[in-house]
Motif scaffolding. Structure first.
Motif, short mmCIF file in Angstrom:
data_model
loop_
_atom_site.label_atom_id
_atom_site.label_comp_id
_atom_site.label_asym_id
_atom_site.label_seq_id
_atom_site.Cartn_x
_atom_site.Cartn_y
_atom_site.Cartn_z
N ILE A 143 35.89 28.15 39.60
CA ILE A 143 35.24 29.37 40.07
C ILE A 143 34.45 30.00 38.92
N ASP A 144 33.19 30.35 39.20
CA ASP A 144 32.36 30.99 38.18
C ASP A 144 32.95 32.32 37.77
N VAL A 145 33.08 32.50 36.46
CA VAL A 145 33.56 33.75 35.90
C VAL A 145 32.41 34.50 35.23
N ILE A 146 31.58 33.75 34.51
CA ILE A 146 30.45 34.32 33.79
C ILE A 146 29.26 33.37 33.93
N ILE A 147 28.08 33.94 34.08
CA ILE A 147 26.86 33.15 33.99
C ILE A 147 25.95 33.89 33.02
N THR A 148 25.55 33.20 31.96
CA THR A 148 24.63 33.81 31.01
C THR A 148 23.33 33.03 31.01
N ARG A 149 22.27 33.72 30.69
CA ARG A 149 20.95 33.10 30.52
C ARG A 149 20.38 33.69 29.24
N THR A 150 19.96 32.79 28.34
CA THR A 150 19.49 33.21 27.02
C THR A 150 18.12 32.61 26.75
N THR A 151 17.23 33.42 26.19
CA THR A 151 15.92 32.94 25.79
C THR A 151 15.85 32.90 24.26
N PHE A 152 15.41 31.75 23.75
CA PHE A 152 15.20 31.55 22.33
C PHE A 152 13.71 31.29 22.10
N VAL A 153 13.19 31.79 20.97
CA VAL A 153 11.79 31.58 20.61
C VAL A 153 11.75 31.02 19.19
N ALA A 154 10.86 30.05 18.97
CA ALA A 154 10.67 29.48 17.63
C ALA A 154 9.20 29.18 17.42
N ARG A 155 8.79 29.15 16.16
CA ARG A 155 7.44 28.72 15.86
C ARG A 155 7.37 27.21 16.05
N THR A 156 6.34 26.74 16.70
CA THR A 156 6.16 25.31 16.89
C THR A 156 6.13 24.63 15.53
N GLY A 157 7.05 23.68 15.35
CA GLY A 157 7.10 22.93 14.10
C GLY A 157 7.62 23.72 12.92
N GLY A 158 8.02 24.97 13.14
CA GLY A 158 8.50 25.79 12.04
C GLY A 158 9.97 25.56 11.75
N HIS A 159 10.31 25.54 10.49
CA HIS A 159 11.70 25.40 10.09
C HIS A 159 12.00 26.39 8.98
N THR A 160 13.20 26.89 8.97
CA THR A 160 13.62 27.87 7.99
C THR A 160 13.85 27.20 6.64
N GLU A 161 13.55 27.92 5.58
CA GLU A 161 13.81 27.44 4.23
C GLU A 161 15.28 27.04 4.12
N PRO A 162 15.60 25.89 3.53
CA PRO A 162 16.98 25.39 3.48
C PRO A 162 18.01 26.38 2.94
N ALA A 163 17.68 27.15 1.92
CA ALA A 163 18.64 28.10 1.35
C ALA A 163 18.98 29.21 2.37
N ILE A 164 17.96 29.65 3.10
CA ILE A 164 18.20 30.68 4.13
C ILE A 164 19.00 30.09 5.27
N ALA A 165 18.70 28.87 5.66
CA ALA A 165 19.45 28.21 6.73
C ALA A 165 20.91 28.06 6.35
N ALA A 166 21.19 27.67 5.10
CA ALA A 166 22.58 27.51 4.64
C ALA A 166 23.30 28.84 4.64
N ALA A 167 22.63 29.90 4.18
CA ALA A 167 23.26 31.22 4.16
C ALA A 167 23.59 31.69 5.58
N LEU A 168 22.68 31.47 6.52
CA LEU A 168 22.92 31.85 7.91
C LEU A 168 24.07 31.04 8.50
N HIS A 169 24.09 29.75 8.22
CA HIS A 169 25.18 28.89 8.70
C HIS A 169 26.53 29.40 8.20
N ASN A 170 26.60 29.73 6.91
CA ASN A 170 27.86 30.22 6.35
C ASN A 170 28.24 31.58 6.93
#
Length: 174
Positions: A143-170
């Protein structure tokens, strides 16, 4: 002059995942102290999040979680969402821009919940990738308890600087 044929652009791997579902193998079980701790952390003082007697007055057998407890489940699933559906992106590459939550009933102590993650749509426009995902959370009876819908946006081909990505991951894991 060079003419670039837009239709000849390579389709990103994520586009092939539109309409696909991923069912994480583990259930999520809600604990009493998790509800109490979460309610304290978001400064939700409603007694039904702390005392069974208060929840009973509302017709529940046990503590009920604040509505925003849904974020605990969603955060736990982020690595799997990016590994199986949002192919080619990392949490640090996207901006969470919209969230819709349909809560069919309050979450309670002892709930064992399963998820059905789905990539509903992907579109690329003007250097931006827009991805819409859903998570249908069900109880053991399906039985459905929760249904969520999420929108994510990114720059085409864009990637975060590795140090910032690591800090966010941690930060996400702390």
């Amino acid at each position: 002059m060079t003419v670039i044929d837009q239709a000849a652009e390579l389709t990103p791997a994520i586009a092939e995942k539109v309409g696909c579902h991923y069912f994480p193998p583990q259930e999520y079980e809600i604990g009493r102290e998790q509800i109490r701790e979460f309610a304290r952390s978001v400064h939700d003082e409603h007694p039904a999040h702390r005392f069974e007697a208060a929840a009973a007055e509302l017709g529940y057998d046990t503590l009920i979680a604040p509505v925003t407890f849904v974020s605990v489940i969603g955060t736990r699933l982020l690595p799997e969402l990016f590994e199986h559906l949002l192919i080619g992106y990392a949490v640090s590459d996207v901006l969470h821009t919209d969230q819709q939550i349909l809560l069919r009933r309050p979450l309670q102590v002892g709930d064992r919940l399963s998820s059905d993650l789905c990539l509903e749509s992907f579109r690329r426009s003007s250097g931006t990738d827009v991805m819409v995902t859903s998570n249908t959370v069900t109880d053991p009876a399906g039985i459905d308890v929760i249904i969520t819908r999420t929108t994510f946006v990114a720059r085409t081909g864009g990637h975060t600087e590795p140090a910032i990505a690591a800090a966010l991951h941690n930060l996400m894991r702390s």
